[in-house]
Design an enzyme around this catalytic site. Sequence first.
Site, PDB file in Angstrom:
ATOM      1  N   GLU A 261       0.963   3.947   1.884  1.00 14.46           N
ATOM      2  CA  GLU A 261       1.488   4.375   3.186  1.00 14.46           C
ATOM      3  C   GLU A 261       2.601   3.456   3.668  1.00 14.46           C
ATOM      4  O   GLU A 261       3.632   3.931   4.163  1.00 14.46           O
ATOM      5  CB  GLU A 261       0.362   4.418   4.226  1.00 14.46           C
ATOM      6  CG  GLU A 261      -0.741   5.408   3.915  1.00 14.46           C
ATOM      7  CD  GLU A 261      -1.889   4.818   3.095  1.00 14.46           C
ATOM      8  OE1 GLU A 261      -2.991   5.394   3.137  1.00 14.46           O
ATOM      9  OE2 GLU A 261      -1.707   3.788   2.410  1.00 14.46           O
TER      10      GLU A 261
ATOM     11  N   CYS B 106      -6.154   2.513   5.513  1.00 17.26           N
ATOM     12  CA  CYS B 106      -6.839   1.264   5.851  1.00 17.26           C
ATOM     13  C   CYS B 106      -6.320   0.780   7.213  1.00 17.26           C
ATOM     14  O   CYS B 106      -5.353   1.331   7.740  1.00 17.26           O
ATOM     15  CB  CYS B 106      -6.579   0.210   4.770  1.00 17.26           C
ATOM     16  SG  CYS B 106      -4.910  -0.496   4.825  1.00 17.26           S
TER      17      CYS B 106
ATOM     18  N   HIS C 206       0.856  -1.193   0.000  1.00 18.39           N
ATOM     19  CA  HIS C 206       0.000   0.000   0.000  1.00 18.39           C
ATOM     20  C   HIS C 206       0.891   1.241   0.000  1.00 18.39           C
ATOM     21  O   HIS C 206       2.066   1.182   0.391  1.00 18.39           O
ATOM     22  CB  HIS C 206      -0.888   0.013   1.239  1.00 18.39           C
ATOM     23  CG  HIS C 206      -1.977  -1.009   1.204  1.00 18.39           C
ATOM     24  ND1 HIS C 206      -3.144  -0.872   1.924  1.00 18.39           N
ATOM     25  CD2 HIS C 206      -2.091  -2.189   0.553  1.00 18.39           C
ATOM     26  CE1 HIS C 206      -3.925  -1.916   1.723  1.00 18.39           C
ATOM     27  NE2 HIS C 206      -3.295  -2.735   0.883  1.00 18.39           N
TER      28      HIS C 206
ATOM     29  N   CYS D 257      -2.506  -0.013   7.159  1.00 19.69           N
ATOM     30  CA  CYS D 257      -1.677   1.184   7.053  1.00 19.69           C
ATOM     31  C   CYS D 257      -1.739   2.010   8.329  1.00 19.69           C
ATOM     32  O   CYS D 257      -0.716   2.541   8.780  1.00 19.69           O
ATOM     33  CB  CYS D 257      -2.102   2.014   5.852  1.00 19.69           C
ATOM     34  SG  CYS D 257      -1.749   1.185   4.283  1.00 19.69           S
TER      35      CYS D 257
END
Length: 171
Positions: A70, A98, A68, A101
């Site tokens: 992040e 999310c 992801h 993250c």
Amino acid sequence: MGILLYTIDMKQGESSKRHEEFMREAIRLATENVAKGGGPFGAVIVKDDQIIATGVNRVTAAHDPTAHAEVSAIRAAAQVLKNFDLSGCTIYTSCEPCPMCLGAIYWARIDKIYYGNTKADAQAIDFDDSFIYDELAKPMHLRELQQIQLMAEEAIKSFDIWASKEDKTPY
């Protein structure tokens, strides 16, 4: 698009224009990443008013469910700073993080999160994390993913060794 539900309480001397520049970069990375076949997510990490790391969503391109934006930015920032502790840093991300993250941001000790889109905005385009949020709120025995403790007596030995180790780096 998301609706701003609150105003950001900035410290004296903080420039909202600077925050917008950093957020604009996260959004630019997200948009560019879609054109390159990635997900619509971008993140930048800032320390001392300078971008030190960026990340984009590469889940499908890298065949990595943890890739992801992040998490990728956190990994890059930790390498730049040569430290797992990112205290003093701020993350700007094109979407509300999310659960994975958000956990990584907490573990990295990042001071503040600025985000563009909300998790509801992400859900509207089929990036729905509500299942995970719902699962985390349930007692372990009621979760969909079965979790079974096994070999606790053996597993605790490494914890005992760690607890008594005098030259460890706590984190």
